[in-house]
Design a protein around this motif. Structure first.
Motif: not given
Length: 106
Positions: A60, A87-89, A91
């Motif tokens: 990501y 991390n999908s967010n 971060d």
């Protein structure tokens, strides 16, 4: 109220940056213009920097500042790079990958 204002301000700032990056990328190399719209990508090769990022892994776009690492890699190789995260967010930890090593993830 200030938190809401700050969130909206940051989102507008990110959108302006994305628009500027899109225009710059389309001008320099239209082949990579699709990269700006995407938020997640599939690795085409194993990453030498991140042991968990193997071929086929979804990564990501990193949501944080990369302290110039992307630009340094671009200067040294002459190819466009992107800072990504497992991390999908988006971060930390983040690592730098050449655009040629990424493909769209559906």
């Amino acid at each position: 109220m200030t938190d809401d204002f700050e969130q909206k301000y940051e989102e507008r700032k990110r959108q302006r940056l994305r628009n500027a990056k899109q225009a710059d990328l389309e001008r320099k190399n239209p082949k990579y213009a699709w990269m700006i719209e995407q938020t997640h990508y599939r690795m085409r090769v194993d990453s030498p920097l991140e042991s968990g990022a193997r071929k086929g892994t979804i990564v990501y776009r990193c949501a944080h500042f990369d302290y110039g690492c992307t630009r340094a890699d671009e200067r040294s190789t002459g190819k466009p790079h992107m800072n990504v995260s497992a991390n999908s967010n988006g971060d930390y930890p983040c690592f730098v990958v050449a655009y040629d090593d990424l493909e769209p993830a559906d």
